[in-house]
Design a protein around this motif. Sequence first.
Motif, mmCIF file in Angstrom:
data_model
loop_
_atom_site.group_PDB
_atom_site.id
_atom_site.type_symbol
_atom_site.label_atom_id
_atom_site.label_comp_id
_atom_site.label_asym_id
_atom_site.label_seq_id
_atom_site.Cartn_x
_atom_site.Cartn_y
_atom_site.Cartn_z
ATOM 1 N N ALA A 63 4.918 9.248 -18.745
ATOM 2 C CA ALA A 63 3.545 9.257 -18.346
ATOM 3 C C ALA A 63 3.207 7.814 -18.307
ATOM 4 O O ALA A 63 2.543 7.317 -17.415
ATOM 5 N N TYR A 64 3.295 7.256 -19.659
ATOM 6 C CA TYR A 64 2.984 5.713 -19.665
ATOM 7 C C TYR A 64 3.434 4.875 -18.473
ATOM 8 O O TYR A 64 2.826 4.057 -17.919
ATOM 9 N N CYS A 65 4.638 5.012 -18.294
ATOM 10 C CA CYS A 65 5.598 4.191 -17.353
ATOM 11 C C CYS A 65 4.838 4.440 -15.858
ATOM 12 O O CYS A 65 4.807 3.693 -15.084
ATOM 13 N N ARG A 66 4.751 5.807 -15.487
ATOM 14 C CA ARG A 66 4.257 6.072 -14.369
ATOM 15 C C ARG A 66 2.791 5.486 -14.054
ATOM 16 O O ARG A 66 2.516 5.185 -12.960
ATOM 17 N N GLU A 67 2.223 5.325 -15.163
ATOM 18 C CA GLU A 67 0.716 4.859 -15.027
ATOM 19 C C GLU A 67 0.726 3.253 -14.991
ATOM 20 O O GLU A 67 0.129 2.479 -14.385
ATOM 21 N N ASN A 68 1.645 2.791 -15.906
ATOM 22 C CA ASN A 68 1.592 1.117 -15.951
ATOM 23 C C ASN A 68 2.705 0.267 -15.427
ATOM 24 O O ASN A 68 2.880 -0.847 -15.319
ATOM 25 N N LEU A 69 4.001 1.094 -15.446
ATOM 26 C CA LEU A 69 5.180 0.378 -14.926
ATOM 27 C C LEU A 69 5.914 1.301 -13.896
ATOM 28 O O LEU A 69 6.924 1.723 -14.290
ATOM 29 N N PRO A 70 5.374 1.300 -12.823
ATOM 30 C CA PRO A 70 5.901 2.362 -11.706
ATOM 31 C C PRO A 70 7.273 2.006 -11.421
ATOM 32 O O PRO A 70 7.762 2.842 -10.675
ATOM 33 N N SER A 71 7.656 0.777 -11.435
ATOM 34 C CA SER A 71 9.093 0.376 -11.069
ATOM 35 C C SER A 71 10.055 0.565 -12.180
ATOM 36 O O SER A 71 11.360 0.248 -12.133
ATOM 37 N N TRP A 72 9.550 1.015 -13.536
ATOM 38 C CA TRP A 72 10.477 1.226 -14.527
ATOM 39 C C TRP A 72 11.407 2.578 -14.603
ATOM 40 O O TRP A 72 10.744 3.576 -14.400
ATOM 41 N N ASN A 73 12.472 2.563 -14.935
ATOM 42 C CA ASN A 73 13.421 3.825 -15.059
ATOM 43 C C ASN A 73 12.947 4.175 -16.525
ATOM 44 O O ASN A 73 13.353 3.191 -17.478
ATOM 45 N N THR A 74 12.508 5.150 -17.011
ATOM 46 C CA THR A 74 11.925 5.609 -18.033
ATOM 47 C C THR A 74 13.343 6.134 -19.069
ATOM 48 O O THR A 74 12.846 6.361 -20.205
ATOM 49 N N ILE A 75 14.215 6.321 -18.566
ATOM 50 C CA ILE A 75 15.560 6.783 -19.196
ATOM 51 C C ILE A 75 16.683 6.704 -18.389
ATOM 52 O O ILE A 75 16.606 6.767 -17.204
ATOM 53 N N SER A 76 17.704 6.383 -19.200
ATOM 54 C CA SER A 76 19.178 6.442 -18.733
ATOM 55 C C SER A 76 19.932 7.240 -19.307
ATOM 56 O O SER A 76 20.177 7.136 -20.666
ATOM 57 N N ILE A 77 20.135 8.298 -18.571
ATOM 58 C CA ILE A 77 20.892 9.768 -19.346
ATOM 59 C C ILE A 77 22.470 9.182 -19.341
ATOM 60 O O ILE A 77 23.254 9.009 -18.276
ATOM 61 N N SER A 78 22.946 9.031 -20.436
ATOM 62 C CA SER A 78 24.399 8.439 -20.707
ATOM 63 C C SER A 78 25.300 9.573 -20.994
ATOM 64 O O SER A 78 25.458 10.064 -22.085
ATOM 65 N N GLY A 79 26.074 9.575 -20.100
ATOM 66 C CA GLY A 79 27.395 10.404 -20.287
ATOM 67 C C GLY A 79 28.572 9.582 -20.759
ATOM 68 O O GLY A 79 29.457 10.117 -21.379
ATOM 69 N N TYR A 80 28.177 8.255 -20.639
ATOM 70 C CA TYR A 80 29.492 7.231 -21.023
ATOM 71 C C TYR A 80 29.779 7.630 -22.780
ATOM 72 O O TYR A 80 30.818 7.520 -22.768
ATOM 73 N N HIS A 81 28.718 7.605 -23.327
ATOM 74 C CA HIS A 81 29.024 7.730 -24.988
ATOM 75 C C HIS A 81 29.576 9.129 -25.219
ATOM 76 O O HIS A 81 30.366 9.365 -26.086
#
Length: 129
Positions: A63-81
């Motif tokens: 919610a914070y990023c949608r309101e304030n940082l609209p171009s930010w990826n809020t999570i990188s779901i990591s299968g690598y690890h």
Amino acid sequence: MTINATASILLLLYELVAEEQGVPAATLGGTIQNDILKEYVARGTYIFPPRPLDAADHPTSFAYCRENLPSWNTISISGYHIREAGSTAVQEIAFTLANGIAYVDAAVKAGLAGRTSSPPRLSFLLERP
């Protein structure tokens, strides 16, 4: 930023530095890993004790990023690890997608994704074969 438990704190500090330099938060782009479920599944280095759905913590940053940082990826779901921890390629994809579904489900339950709102910005990190 490949950090999880403190991702929201570092994101705020990044935003504050940009603000001090006169860069509007809405123009910032980037990604925080912020993948608590991966920490529990693959690394065992989680800082918060696991609960039935740790993904429930993420709607706040979504919610914070949608309101304030609209171009930010809020999570990188990591299968690598997950793969590095010993899974097969098929298991890596399966666990990564399952974690992604859990995060999106948490966003939907919090009213942050669905028919009337856009879903959180997600990215994925997978190991190359």
